[in-house]
Every structure is written in structure tokens, then in C-alpha cells.
Design an enzyme around this catalytic site. Sequence first.
Site, PDB file in Angstrom:
ATOM      1  N   ASP A   1       3.721  14.686  13.974  1.00 38.34           N
ATOM      2  CA  ASP A   1       4.225  14.442  12.441  1.00 38.34           C
ATOM      3  C   ASP A   1       2.940  14.826  11.464  1.00 38.34           C
ATOM      4  OD1 ASP A   1       5.989  14.349  10.454  1.00 38.34           O
ATOM      5  OD2 ASP A   1       5.643  12.194  10.231  1.00 38.34           O
TER       6      ASP A   1
ATOM      7  N   ASP B   1      -0.222   7.036  10.826  1.00 38.49           N
ATOM      8  CA  ASP B   1       1.311   7.128  11.145  1.00 38.49           C
ATOM      9  C   ASP B   1       1.523   7.903  12.597  1.00 38.49           C
ATOM     10  OD1 ASP B   1       2.198   5.822   8.909  1.00 38.49           O
ATOM     11  OD2 ASP B   1       2.630   7.807   7.876  1.00 38.49           O
TER      12      ASP B   1
ATOM     13  N   ILE C   1       0.858  -1.184  -0.020  1.00 40.52           N
ATOM     14  CA  ILE C   1       0.003   0.056   0.012  1.00 40.52           C
ATOM     15  C   ILE C   1       0.937   1.395  -0.006  1.00 40.52           C
ATOM     16  CG2 ILE C   1      -1.678   1.445   1.338  1.00 40.52           C
ATOM     17  CD1 ILE C   1      -2.458  -1.475   2.546  1.00 40.52           C
ATOM     18  N   SER C   2       1.795   1.309   0.721  1.00 42.97           N
ATOM     19  CA  SER C   2       2.754   2.394   0.760  1.00 42.97           C
ATOM     20  C   SER C   2       4.271   1.876   1.245  1.00 42.97           C
ATOM     21  CB  SER C   2       2.406   3.414   1.840  1.00 42.97           C
ATOM     22  OG  SER C   2       2.643   3.029   3.265  1.00 42.97           O
ATOM     23  N   THR C   3       5.064   2.815   0.705  1.00 46.41           N
ATOM     24  CA  THR C   3       6.577   2.331   1.286  1.00 46.41           C
ATOM     25  C   THR C   3       7.211   3.558   1.801  1.00 46.41           C
ATOM     26  OG1 THR C   3       6.588   0.966  -0.732  1.00 46.41           O
ATOM     27  CG2 THR C   3       8.995   1.873   0.483  1.00 46.41           C
ATOM     28  N   GLY C   4       7.591   3.444   3.143  1.00 46.60           N
ATOM     29  CA  GLY C   4       8.107   4.812   3.782  1.00 46.60           C
ATOM     30  C   GLY C   4       9.715   4.532   4.309  1.00 46.60           C
TER      31      GLY C   4
ATOM     32  N   VAL D   1       3.780  -0.872   4.147  1.00 45.31           N
ATOM     33  CA  VAL D   1       2.610  -1.158   4.511  1.00 45.31           C
ATOM     34  C   VAL D   1       1.763  -2.072   3.529  1.00 45.31           C
ATOM     35  CG1 VAL D   1       0.044  -0.329   5.388  1.00 45.31           C
ATOM     36  CG2 VAL D   1       2.221   0.812   5.943  1.00 45.31           C
TER      37      VAL D   1
ATOM     38  N   ASN E   1       0.162  12.908   6.322  1.00 42.25           N
ATOM     39  CA  ASN E   1      -0.217  11.662   7.457  1.00 42.25           C
ATOM     40  C   ASN E   1      -1.826  11.789   7.619  1.00 42.25           C
ATOM     41  OD1 ASN E   1       2.022  10.464   7.565  1.00 42.25           O
ATOM     42  ND2 ASN E   1       2.953  11.901   9.104  1.00 42.25           N
TER      43      ASN E   1
END
Length: 269
Positions: free
Chosen positions: A195, A214, A60-63, A68, A200
Site C-alpha cells: 500500500d 502503515d 495523530i491520525s484517523t484512518g 493513532v 504512507n
Amino acid sequence: MKKAIEDQIKTMDTLVDSGRIKKKDSEKTKVTENVFDEATLKALYTLSNKGIIEALGGSISTGKEANVFLADGREDSLAVKIYRINSSTFNSMEDYILGDPRFRDIRHTKKEIVFAWTKKEYRNLLRAHEVGIKVPKPVLTERNILVMEFAGKDEKPYPLLKDVQLEEATAKKVYDILRDYIKRLYMDAELIHADLSEYNVLIETEEMEPILIDMGQSVTPEHPKADQFLRRDIQNIVRYFKKYGIKSDENEFYTFVTKDKKEHNHDSH
């Protein structure tokens, strides 16, 4: 029953492998490989054996700190956040944990800090959820893995605030809810997001309402930098909504968030 679990584990293995093959971009491949080390795979197997995750889907996401993934739960879709233990931003994690009284006793190895961070995000999301703030409801943690409710529809995550062009009236509504959330977080959950920005916040597309995400770095008001973090959150929200013509004074916003707390502290002395 045993067979089903073995199939699930095979499914996860296959998904992990195909995930590695599919990513043509070498940077992304490296990131994916960093996520699925042996210990993390074992932890995923544990979650599979408990029947919490039935299959792991796409990213879903790459941080910087975590990836995720979408997953099939027993009843609903889940989001599985996997923190990388060899995280490059390990030092910044320490800043948020060191002043947090809830994590006084952790050993300062990379692994222990990442495990503590994962638990911290779980607790912060739970505290926010309990006071009526829209967040992905956390399910459980296992080592460096946080399992939570999936915030999205038809296997697609809700968009980030930064990626949504809001109507003027909707922008005002979202701004007002966020203002209320920051106050509620501070007053009732005794937390500061630390944050908060358009990166976010998700926008739930049915109701056009914000969802905070987050929250690993969120701190309690006792944290030595709590005030600085709160002012930064407020500044980010005020700055972002200026583009929709919403004029807001940061000091007035800060007073709105904190005044009841200050009055309460004064009365109790």
C-alpha cells in the site's frame, strides 16, 4: 506504586472523555467512541499497569481502520495505534491475511482478524526495522493495540510525503531511498509493502529522509497477489515523483527490485 497506576488510569479515562467532548464534528465523535470500547480501555489499562503507557494524548491520525494517538512512554513519546474491531473495511483486511502463510490458523471472526492484523503490522515493522529501513520501531501489541516509536519531533508527527514540497535535489534523494527500501524490503525482509504511496511515507524533517508507515497489509512474496502488489507500489512511487521531473521506467524499476531474488532462486534449483 499502586497509587501511581490508579492515577494513570484516571488520566487515561479523563483523556478519553475529554477527547470525546472536544470533537465537535459528530462523525469524528462516532469514530472516537468506536475506538474506545470497554475491551480496548481494559487493554490500555493493562499497558498502563505494565508501565508502558503513562498517559494517552491527542489523536495523530484517523484512518478507516485505526486511530493513532500520541502517548507518554516511560522515556520517550510513543504512537499508539488502535484498530477498530467494528471496522468497515474488514473484508479488505481478509484479502491480505488469507494468502499469508504466517496466519494460516486464525479463526475468521472480525475480532480474530483484527487481532491478527495488529500482530501482522508489528511483525512487518520489526522485519523492516531489522534490515535497516526507517519505520516507526514497534514496541508491542495488546489485542487490537499496537504501540510503537513516535515518528515526529516536539510532539508533532513528521509530515506525509504528499504534504511536503521537496527541492529538486531532495526529491531525487527521497526517490532513490524509496527505490532502495522497496528492494531491501523485498530481498532482505521478504516483504512487499502493498500500500505504498505518498500517503504512507513520512518525511523526517531533519534529514529529509522517508519513513515507511502503515505496514499492516504488507505481505510475503508467497502471497498469491504479491507480484500485483509490488507492481502497484512501484507504479505509485514512479507516478508521484514524475511531478518532480524524475522519469523512471516501471519495468526497469521492477527488475531492479526483483532480479537478484530471481537469480538466487535459479541458482538454488
